[in-house]
Design a protein around this motif. Structure first.
Motif, short mmCIF file in Angstrom:
data_model
loop_
_atom_site.label_atom_id
_atom_site.label_comp_id
_atom_site.label_asym_id
_atom_site.label_seq_id
_atom_site.Cartn_x
_atom_site.Cartn_y
_atom_site.Cartn_z
N ASN A 10 58.60 63.67 79.16
CA ASN A 10 57.49 64.27 78.48
C ASN A 10 56.72 62.93 77.57
O ASN A 10 55.86 63.00 77.02
CB ASN A 10 57.51 65.43 77.18
CG ASN A 10 58.28 66.38 77.93
OD1 ASN A 10 58.00 66.95 79.15
ND2 ASN A 10 58.84 67.16 77.16
N PHE A 11 57.40 61.79 77.96
CA PHE A 11 56.74 60.69 77.21
C PHE A 11 55.40 60.06 78.18
O PHE A 11 55.75 60.46 79.31
CB PHE A 11 57.75 59.57 77.07
CG PHE A 11 58.85 59.45 76.05
CD1 PHE A 11 58.80 60.82 75.16
CD2 PHE A 11 59.51 58.40 75.76
CE1 PHE A 11 59.73 60.86 74.14
CE2 PHE A 11 60.58 58.87 74.54
CZ PHE A 11 60.65 59.65 73.70
N THR A 12 54.67 59.55 77.56
CA THR A 12 53.59 58.72 78.44
C THR A 12 54.02 57.46 78.71
O THR A 12 55.36 57.04 78.36
CB THR A 12 52.45 58.69 77.54
OG1 THR A 12 52.74 57.72 76.42
CG2 THR A 12 51.60 59.96 77.16
N VAL A 13 53.34 56.74 79.65
CA VAL A 13 54.18 55.54 80.15
C VAL A 13 53.95 54.73 79.06
O VAL A 13 54.76 53.91 78.94
CB VAL A 13 52.93 54.72 81.29
CG1 VAL A 13 53.08 53.59 81.44
CG2 VAL A 13 52.87 55.91 82.42
N GLU A 14 53.01 54.57 78.15
CA GLU A 14 52.93 53.99 77.12
C GLU A 14 54.01 54.25 76.26
O GLU A 14 54.50 52.82 75.54
CB GLU A 14 51.47 54.01 76.21
CG GLU A 14 50.43 53.55 77.08
CD GLU A 14 49.92 54.46 78.03
OE1 GLU A 14 50.42 55.48 77.98
OE2 GLU A 14 49.01 54.09 79.13
N GLN A 15 54.44 55.24 75.71
CA GLN A 15 55.48 55.71 74.94
C GLN A 15 56.75 55.00 75.52
O GLN A 15 57.54 54.50 74.75
CB GLN A 15 55.53 57.15 74.63
CG GLN A 15 54.71 57.68 73.65
CD GLN A 15 54.42 59.10 73.88
OE1 GLN A 15 54.72 59.85 74.81
NE2 GLN A 15 54.40 59.64 72.57
N ILE A 16 56.94 55.06 76.70
CA ILE A 16 58.31 54.56 77.53
C ILE A 16 58.26 53.24 77.16
O ILE A 16 59.35 52.65 76.99
CB ILE A 16 58.28 55.01 78.90
CG1 ILE A 16 58.56 56.63 79.26
CG2 ILE A 16 59.45 54.24 79.59
CD1 ILE A 16 58.41 57.01 80.47
N GLU A 17 57.20 52.35 77.66
CA GLU A 17 57.24 51.11 77.28
C GLU A 17 57.51 50.79 76.06
O GLU A 17 58.27 49.62 75.79
CB GLU A 17 55.79 50.48 77.86
CG GLU A 17 55.86 50.46 79.31
CD GLU A 17 56.78 49.58 80.11
OE1 GLU A 17 57.08 48.59 79.68
OE2 GLU A 17 57.23 50.28 81.08
N TYR A 18 57.12 51.27 75.20
CA TYR A 18 57.37 51.07 73.60
C TYR A 18 58.80 51.14 73.41
O TYR A 18 59.45 50.17 72.65
CB TYR A 18 56.38 52.04 72.91
CG TYR A 18 56.77 51.83 71.28
CD1 TYR A 18 56.15 50.90 70.46
CD2 TYR A 18 57.60 52.87 70.57
CE1 TYR A 18 56.49 50.72 69.19
CE2 TYR A 18 57.96 52.63 69.42
CZ TYR A 18 57.24 51.72 68.44
OH TYR A 18 57.74 51.55 67.25
N GLU A 19 59.17 52.27 73.59
CA GLU A 19 60.52 52.61 73.34
C GLU A 19 61.66 51.62 74.20
O GLU A 19 62.69 51.05 73.67
CB GLU A 19 61.04 53.89 74.11
CG GLU A 19 60.49 55.09 73.16
CD GLU A 19 61.04 55.25 72.04
OE1 GLU A 19 62.02 54.82 71.53
OE2 GLU A 19 60.29 55.61 70.88
N LYS A 20 61.30 51.07 75.50
CA LYS A 20 62.20 50.02 75.94
C LYS A 20 62.03 48.77 75.33
O LYS A 20 62.96 48.04 75.48
CB LYS A 20 61.58 49.99 77.54
CG LYS A 20 61.76 51.06 78.36
CD LYS A 20 61.08 50.75 79.69
CE LYS A 20 62.15 49.61 80.48
NZ LYS A 20 61.65 49.61 81.97
N ASN A 21 60.81 48.54 74.66
CA ASN A 21 60.73 47.24 73.89
C ASN A 21 61.39 47.40 72.56
O ASN A 21 61.56 46.27 71.75
CB ASN A 21 59.10 46.64 74.07
CG ASN A 21 58.55 46.48 75.09
OD1 ASN A 21 59.36 45.83 76.04
ND2 ASN A 21 57.35 46.81 75.47
N THR A 22 61.62 48.37 72.07
CA THR A 22 62.09 48.66 70.82
C THR A 22 63.66 49.18 70.62
O THR A 22 64.24 48.88 69.62
CB THR A 22 61.37 49.62 69.80
OG1 THR A 22 61.42 50.80 70.67
CG2 THR A 22 59.92 49.08 69.73
#
Length: 318
Positions: free
Chosen positions: A27-39
């Motif tokens: 349910n994450f957007t692409v932007e949310q996934i990228e943010y989580e991967k970076n944090t």
């Protein structure tokens, strides 16, 4: 009032973090996934582990053979120490039961039983998983540090509490002790190679519980594998027969460690808890070597052991 506001804020943050950890990545957007991967602090480790190894890590055979590799490593390292370095001053001074020497003859008897258990039960069950266990889905995101540490801590506490009662009743119910748990007590002075010296029923119970306890949460496979490593390593650590200066029990009074488990093998009706000792302390079963020294000769012979009649017919190796 300020104190209660602090507590409330902490609880809110705790619940929010749990929701974040359990929230489905789909349910994450692409932007949310990228943010989580970076944090996420563990993301680089997870990416390194999975890159090019997806077919190995996702295989139903990976968990059992990963678990066995941990067993073999502990046994190999301490077999070398016991057989060839036991007279080195560092190890000689750390040995708990100094009058008991670990020999190859002692080890062979335990390794034979373990080989039978693995050939008859563990390997066949691992192969059966190829049929009924689907490949593991490897998530895009690593677990958060909070998720991993909190879940492993809960698994640790849950297993320690539950196994205490299984262990306690395995000693108190005489037929259960004679039929099952007495196999593990063939050795009154444990060593790493004897940690898995178990009756098949006990091996199945312990293995099943360690494997299934993570099912109480949607557990990330990285957390699952860490739990395997922690549970097996601690189980071996309490059986090594050495009290090292850096052992955990020297820093945390509520952790039992190897000295308490050596005491349990020497005095089987004491020190039932596998890793911690709070239940043993509450119920009066936590005994140290210093306690034994302070007892009178009469109590020394009686305390924590079965009578000769109760142990009649049981095999004792050392």
């Amino acid at each position: 009032m300020f104190f209660f506001l602090q507590i409330s804020s902490f609880v809110d943050a705790f619940l929010f973090q749990m929701l974040l950890d359990l929230y489905p990545v789909q349910n994450f957007t692409v932007e949310q996934i990228e943010y989580e991967k970076n944090t996420r602090l563990l993301q680089p480790i997870w990416d390194f582990m999975t890159k090019g190894n997806e077919h190995i890590l996702s295989s139903p055979l990976f968990p059992p053979f990963y678990a066995l590799s941990i067993d073999y490593t502990w046994v190999a390292v301490f077999t070398i120490i016991d057989l060839w370095f036991s007279e080195v001053p560092f190890f000689k001074n750390a040995k708990i039961q100094k009058d008991r020497k670990v020999t190859w003859e002692l080890m062979k008897q335990s390794l034979k039983l373990q080989a039978c258990n693995q050939l008859l039960y563990i390997y066949p069950m691992a192969l059966v998983q190829l049929i009924w266990v689907p490949p593991t889905e490897l998530p895009i995101l690593a677990p958060t540090v909070f998720e991993m540490l909190s879940q492993v801590a809960i698994f640790f506490l849950s297993f320690d509490f539950t196994y205490f009662w299984f262990h306690y009743f395995s000693h108190k119910i005489k037929w259960l002790y004679r039929w099952c748990h007495s196999v593990h007590h063939m050795y009154s002075s444990p060593f790493a190679a004897s940690a898995q010296h178990l009756h098949p029923f006990e091996l199945f119970f312990v293995g099943t519980f360690i494997t299934t306890i993570p099912w109480i949460f949607p557990t990330h496979c990285m957390t699952y594998w860490l739990w395997f490593f922690v549970a097996q390593s601690v189980s071996y650590e309490v059986h090594i027969g050495y009290d090292f200066p850096f052992a955990l029990h020297r820093f945390f009074w509520f952790y039992s460690g190897a000295p308490a488990h050596d005491m349990h093998h020497l005095r089987p009706l004491t020190c039932f808890q596998p890793w911690f000792n709070y239940l043993d302390r509450l119920m009066g079963y936590h005994i140290t070597y210093e306690d034994l020294k302070k007892m009178t000769e009469a109590k020394l012979k009686k305390f924590g052991v079965y009578s000769s009649g109760e142990e009649k017919g049981l095999i004792k190796i050392n």
